[in-house]
Write a protein that holds these residues in place. Structure first.
Motif, mmCIF file in Angstrom:
data_model
loop_
_atom_site.group_PDB
_atom_site.id
_atom_site.type_symbol
_atom_site.label_atom_id
_atom_site.label_comp_id
_atom_site.label_asym_id
_atom_site.label_seq_id
_atom_site.Cartn_x
_atom_site.Cartn_y
_atom_site.Cartn_z
ATOM 1 N N VAL A 140 1.710 -1.427 -24.272
ATOM 2 C CA VAL A 140 1.179 -2.515 -23.456
ATOM 3 C C VAL A 140 2.315 -3.028 -22.577
ATOM 4 O O VAL A 140 3.344 -3.493 -23.073
ATOM 5 C CB VAL A 140 0.631 -3.664 -24.328
ATOM 6 C CG1 VAL A 140 0.123 -4.801 -23.454
ATOM 7 C CG2 VAL A 140 -0.477 -3.151 -25.238
ATOM 8 N N ASP A 141 2.143 -2.893 -21.275
ATOM 9 C CA ASP A 141 3.145 -3.330 -20.327
ATOM 10 C C ASP A 141 3.132 -4.861 -20.235
ATOM 11 O O ASP A 141 2.066 -5.473 -20.291
ATOM 12 C CB ASP A 141 2.849 -2.724 -18.945
ATOM 13 C CG ASP A 141 3.986 -2.925 -17.979
ATOM 14 O OD1 ASP A 141 4.835 -2.036 -17.872
ATOM 15 O OD2 ASP A 141 4.020 -3.992 -17.323
ATOM 16 N N PRO A 142 4.289 -5.489 -20.070
ATOM 17 C CA PRO A 142 4.302 -6.952 -19.985
ATOM 18 C C PRO A 142 3.538 -7.504 -18.783
ATOM 19 O O PRO A 142 3.113 -8.654 -18.801
ATOM 20 C CB PRO A 142 5.793 -7.299 -19.899
ATOM 21 C CG PRO A 142 6.492 -6.040 -19.553
ATOM 22 C CD PRO A 142 5.631 -4.923 -20.038
ATOM 23 N N ASP A 143 3.345 -6.689 -17.741
ATOM 24 C CA ASP A 143 2.622 -7.136 -16.549
ATOM 25 C C ASP A 143 1.173 -6.654 -16.524
ATOM 26 O O ASP A 143 0.513 -6.711 -15.494
ATOM 27 C CB ASP A 143 3.341 -6.666 -15.285
ATOM 28 C CG ASP A 143 4.682 -7.362 -15.107
ATOM 29 O OD1 ASP A 143 4.744 -8.589 -15.329
ATOM 30 O OD2 ASP A 143 5.668 -6.684 -14.755
ATOM 31 N N GLY A 144 0.675 -6.154 -17.641
ATOM 32 C CA GLY A 144 -0.707 -5.665 -17.684
ATOM 33 C C GLY A 144 -0.830 -4.280 -17.099
ATOM 34 O O GLY A 144 0.056 -3.440 -17.264
ATOM 35 N N GLU A 145 -1.927 -4.038 -16.390
ATOM 36 C CA GLU A 145 -2.153 -2.707 -15.813
ATOM 37 C C GLU A 145 -1.219 -2.492 -14.627
ATOM 38 O O GLU A 145 -1.210 -3.272 -13.672
ATOM 39 C CB GLU A 145 -3.606 -2.546 -15.373
ATOM 40 C CG GLU A 145 -3.914 -1.148 -14.905
ATOM 41 C CD GLU A 145 -5.373 -0.951 -14.531
ATOM 42 O OE1 GLU A 145 -5.767 0.204 -14.315
ATOM 43 O OE2 GLU A 145 -6.112 -1.942 -14.444
ATOM 44 N N VAL A 146 -0.424 -1.441 -14.699
ATOM 45 C CA VAL A 146 0.558 -1.137 -13.659
ATOM 46 C C VAL A 146 -0.037 -0.087 -12.718
ATOM 47 O O VAL A 146 -0.515 0.950 -13.163
ATOM 48 C CB VAL A 146 1.862 -0.601 -14.287
ATOM 49 C CG1 VAL A 146 2.870 -0.228 -13.218
ATOM 50 C CG2 VAL A 146 2.444 -1.633 -15.245
ATOM 51 N N PRO A 147 -0.020 -0.353 -11.412
ATOM 52 C CA PRO A 147 -0.575 0.643 -10.485
ATOM 53 C C PRO A 147 0.296 1.886 -10.419
ATOM 54 O O PRO A 147 1.496 1.843 -10.713
ATOM 55 C CB PRO A 147 -0.588 -0.093 -9.144
ATOM 56 C CG PRO A 147 0.452 -1.144 -9.264
ATOM 57 C CD PRO A 147 0.508 -1.523 -10.719
ATOM 58 N N CYS A 148 -0.313 2.993 -10.038
ATOM 59 C CA CYS A 148 0.448 4.213 -9.805
ATOM 60 C C CYS A 148 -0.238 5.018 -8.706
ATOM 61 O O CYS A 148 -1.426 4.854 -8.450
ATOM 62 C CB CYS A 148 0.608 5.042 -11.074
ATOM 63 S SG CYS A 148 -0.884 5.837 -11.655
ATOM 64 N N VAL A 149 0.544 5.843 -8.055
ATOM 65 C CA VAL A 149 0.054 6.734 -7.007
ATOM 66 C C VAL A 149 0.517 8.129 -7.386
ATOM 67 O O VAL A 149 1.715 8.372 -7.513
ATOM 68 C CB VAL A 149 0.598 6.338 -5.618
ATOM 69 C CG1 VAL A 149 0.119 7.318 -4.556
ATOM 70 C CG2 VAL A 149 0.187 4.908 -5.262
ATOM 71 N N ASN A 150 -0.429 9.036 -7.595
ATOM 72 C CA ASN A 150 -0.108 10.391 -8.021
ATOM 73 C C ASN A 150 -0.402 11.359 -6.885
ATOM 74 O O ASN A 150 -1.480 11.305 -6.295
ATOM 75 C CB ASN A 150 -0.910 10.757 -9.269
ATOM 76 C CG ASN A 150 -0.474 12.079 -9.846
ATOM 77 O OD1 ASN A 150 -1.080 13.098 -9.575
ATOM 78 N ND2 ASN A 150 0.585 12.074 -10.628
ATOM 79 N N LEU A 151 0.549 12.242 -6.598
ATOM 80 C CA LEU A 151 0.420 13.218 -5.516
ATOM 81 C C LEU A 151 0.676 14.619 -6.044
ATOM 82 O O LEU A 151 1.584 14.817 -6.837
ATOM 83 C CB LEU A 151 1.446 12.926 -4.412
ATOM 84 C CG LEU A 151 1.528 11.501 -3.868
ATOM 85 C CD1 LEU A 151 2.746 11.357 -2.972
ATOM 86 C CD2 LEU A 151 0.277 11.155 -3.117
ATOM 87 N N SER A 152 -0.105 15.578 -5.583
ATOM 88 C CA SER A 152 0.200 16.965 -5.928
ATOM 89 C C SER A 152 1.546 17.319 -5.315
ATOM 90 O O SER A 152 1.991 16.699 -4.342
ATOM 91 C CB SER A 152 -0.882 17.912 -5.388
ATOM 92 O OG SER A 152 -0.782 18.007 -3.973
ATOM 93 N N ASN A 153 2.210 18.328 -5.872
ATOM 94 C CA ASN A 153 3.516 18.722 -5.337
ATOM 95 C C ASN A 153 3.442 19.057 -3.855
ATOM 96 O O ASN A 153 4.313 18.664 -3.074
ATOM 97 C CB ASN A 153 4.072 19.920 -6.113
ATOM 98 C CG ASN A 153 4.820 19.486 -7.357
ATOM 99 O OD1 ASN A 153 5.057 18.311 -7.583
ATOM 100 N ND2 ASN A 153 5.199 20.441 -8.171
ATOM 101 N N ALA A 154 2.407 19.785 -3.453
ATOM 102 C CA ALA A 154 2.291 20.188 -2.052
ATOM 103 C C ALA A 154 2.176 18.966 -1.148
ATOM 104 O O ALA A 154 2.784 18.911 -0.077
ATOM 105 C CB ALA A 154 1.091 21.109 -1.865
ATOM 106 N N ASN A 155 1.405 17.967 -1.558
ATOM 107 C CA ASN A 155 1.246 16.764 -0.748
ATOM 108 C C ASN A 155 2.437 15.825 -0.875
ATOM 109 O O ASN A 155 2.775 15.103 0.062
ATOM 110 C CB ASN A 155 -0.043 16.035 -1.126
ATOM 111 C CG ASN A 155 -1.272 16.807 -0.693
ATOM 112 O OD1 ASN A 155 -1.257 17.512 0.315
ATOM 113 N ND2 ASN A 155 -2.337 16.701 -1.464
ATOM 114 N N ALA A 156 3.091 15.820 -2.040
ATOM 115 C CA ALA A 156 4.254 14.952 -2.243
ATOM 116 C C ALA A 156 5.390 15.327 -1.303
ATOM 117 O O ALA A 156 6.149 14.460 -0.865
ATOM 118 C CB ALA A 156 4.721 15.036 -3.695
ATOM 119 N N LEU A 157 5.494 16.588 -0.974
ATOM 120 C CA LEU A 157 6.578 17.056 -0.115
ATOM 121 C C LEU A 157 6.596 16.286 1.204
ATOM 122 O O LEU A 157 7.620 15.739 1.607
ATOM 123 C CB LEU A 157 6.395 18.554 0.131
ATOM 124 C CG LEU A 157 7.585 19.359 0.584
ATOM 125 C CD1 LEU A 157 8.719 19.271 -0.416
ATOM 126 C CD2 LEU A 157 7.173 20.801 0.789
#
Length: 200
Positions: A73-90
């Motif tokens: 359980v994170d102290p700030d509640g739900e933590v946002p994240c952004v996930n990218l495929s390797n090809a798009n992350a480049l």
């Protein structure tokens, strides 16, 4: 394989048995150690019969069909994240001026020109390898996101490519700008909570 952008880790304030839904985590009883939560999850998963959906689960019809797991359980509640495929992350990492740490010479072959022909006539579909990770203060990351949005040309996208039974997914037009806006939102959340932006 992918690259995930999120808030830098903070020590958890407890552990829960959950299904992955934010509201279920918020309502779940807290355990003092991960081992206690893991033991409770194992007991729940081994119990005979069908269990009920967890209170607050966003998918109560299917929740009982999947195993529960121990989670921090994170102290700030739900933590946002952004996930990218390797090809798009480049492209996103390059737009942000961040090191990609991988990719190699064949990384650009996922853009127009795929499949790549080699001398013996076989077809090669390259796999992008991105070994990118790091951490920046949220204001610095915000500045990079704003600069990238200001400098990025309109992303025309890349069509899907199918070679035999192999499909290499493309990228929708405007993808780069949408993901940069997502990362701007993540960095703004991190700034509001006094946390760095991390990616791995």
């Amino acid at each position: 394989m992918s690259v995930t952008f999120t808030a830098a880790l903070r020590p958890p304030v407890g552990y829960v048995v959950g299904c992955g839904c934010a509201e279920a985590v918020a309502r779940a009883p807290r355990y003092g150690t991960y081992a206690d939560a893991r033991e409770a999850a194992d007991r729940a998963n081994a119990a005979p019969g069908t269990r009920r959906a967890l209170p607050g689960c966003a998918l109560p019809a299917v929740c009982p069909d999947y195993p529960l797991f121990a989670d921090e359980v994170d102290p700030d509640g739900e933590v946002p994240c952004v996930n990218l495929s390797n090809a798009n992350a480049l492209g996103v990492l390059e737009a942000l001026g961040l090191p990609v740490g991988g990719g190699g010479a064949d990384a650009d072959a996922l853009e127009p020109g795929l499949p790549a022909d080699v001398p013996d006539g076989t077809t090669v579909i390259p796999i992008v390898v991105v070994d990118a990770y790091g951490e920046l203060p949220a204001p610095d990351f915000l500045a990079r996101a704003v600069t990238a949005l200001g400098l990025a040309p309109e992303d025309p996208g890349v069509p899907d490519l199918q070679v035999g039974c192999t499909l290499v997914g493309g990228r929708a037009p405007g993808y780069l700008q949408r993901r940069l806006l997502d990362l701007y939102g993540l960095a703004a959340w991190c700034a509001a909570h006094g946390r760095d932006v991390a990616w791995y």
